[in-house]
Scaffold this motif. Sequence first.
Motif, short mmCIF file in Angstrom:
data_model
loop_
_atom_site.label_atom_id
_atom_site.label_comp_id
_atom_site.label_asym_id
_atom_site.label_seq_id
_atom_site.Cartn_x
_atom_site.Cartn_y
_atom_site.Cartn_z
N ASP A 23 42.34 31.85 32.36
CA ASP A 23 43.00 33.34 33.75
C ASP A 23 43.96 33.66 32.84
O ASP A 23 44.36 35.34 31.96
CB ASP A 23 43.85 32.58 34.07
CG ASP A 23 42.86 31.94 35.94
OD1 ASP A 23 41.95 32.11 35.50
OD2 ASP A 23 43.22 31.17 36.24
N ASP A 24 44.91 32.88 30.91
CA ASP A 24 45.59 33.72 29.98
C ASP A 24 45.09 34.42 29.33
O ASP A 24 45.41 35.58 28.87
CB ASP A 24 46.26 32.55 29.24
CG ASP A 24 47.17 31.57 30.10
OD1 ASP A 24 47.77 32.15 31.39
OD2 ASP A 24 47.38 30.16 30.05
N CYS A 25 43.88 34.02 29.26
CA CYS A 25 42.92 34.52 28.32
C CYS A 25 42.61 35.74 28.57
O CYS A 25 42.77 36.90 28.13
CB CYS A 25 41.75 34.15 27.78
SG CYS A 25 40.62 34.79 26.16
N SER A 26 41.97 36.19 29.71
CA SER A 26 41.57 37.18 30.84
C SER A 26 42.74 38.13 30.87
O SER A 26 42.23 39.69 30.86
CB SER A 26 40.65 37.10 31.87
OG SER A 26 39.81 36.42 31.92
N LYS A 27 43.88 38.33 31.07
CA LYS A 27 44.55 38.91 31.08
C LYS A 27 45.30 39.10 29.74
O LYS A 27 45.83 40.98 29.71
CB LYS A 27 46.08 38.09 31.78
CG LYS A 27 45.96 37.60 33.72
CD LYS A 27 47.34 36.93 33.44
CE LYS A 27 47.09 36.07 34.86
NZ LYS A 27 48.27 35.26 35.53
N LYS A 28 44.76 38.94 28.92
CA LYS A 28 45.30 39.32 27.55
C LYS A 28 44.43 41.15 27.36
O LYS A 28 44.48 41.27 26.15
CB LYS A 28 44.98 38.12 26.14
CG LYS A 28 46.23 37.04 26.28
CD LYS A 28 45.61 36.43 25.26
CE LYS A 28 46.86 35.25 25.29
NZ LYS A 28 47.87 35.65 24.54
N GLY A 29 43.08 41.02 27.93
CA GLY A 29 42.34 42.08 28.14
C GLY A 29 41.91 42.20 27.11
O GLY A 29 41.07 41.22 26.56
#
Length: 257
Positions: A23-29
């Motif tokens: 999820d953190d990775c996805s939020k990085k865009g």
Amino acid sequence: MFKKFLVLSLFFASSLLANITKDDCSKKGEGFIFVQNECINYKKFDADGDSLNIIIHGTWDEGSDTLARYSPFAEDIAMMSDISTIAIALPGYSQSSSNKLLSIGNKKVKNLAATKEYIGFLASLVEALKEKYSASKINLIGHSAGCLMSSTLIGLKSDLVDNLVCVGGIYDIHQKSDDKNLISAIDVIDNISKNTKIVLVYGTADDISTPQMTIDFYNLAKLKGLDVNLVEVKDGVHLDLDMTSESKNAIVELVEE
């Protein structure tokens, strides 16, 4: 230039301490992709067609901002070849995580780039990028440890890579280590597809990956019937060997065929 690079390295090293979730990775865009529990930072330069060049860097001090160094190179290759080009930051570099894998520059563990775990991770990363960008053809460009991993990968996943440009690499890790668990291209050479086009680049002044290492592997590859060519960089040293005009021209010539 190197002073700026080292300062950036220290900055990015501090960002690796936290465990980065999917999820953190996805939020990085854009510019991040989650593969095998690692959030990998990359920089993509768009061009025409549905082929994809992927640049695999070598060993730097842990935490180095490799994308700061390799993004201009990737942009050059994209412009010269007119093929979309990605520079990746392996685990522990730039803003890539090191949740599971240590960086290949870790001072305590040697030859991580010659382990099946690391090469398997690289294969999964290439597959994920190929799927994400619907690429019909994959061209790998590897330098030093990146070359070691890439040249081994094409023997372990013979249908994944169409073209490989390998610069300043180690093809027989057993010349450097007695660890029988390590693996390199010479161990899987019989599994490399004869449809994969390979260019091996060496520098005559390279004292890390000596010219003879590359020449010996080239001769063996030719003997095995592989589609391989050899490129010499006169007076070329190990550092930035992949960024020389000879290497760039070899890359463009291969991927444009």
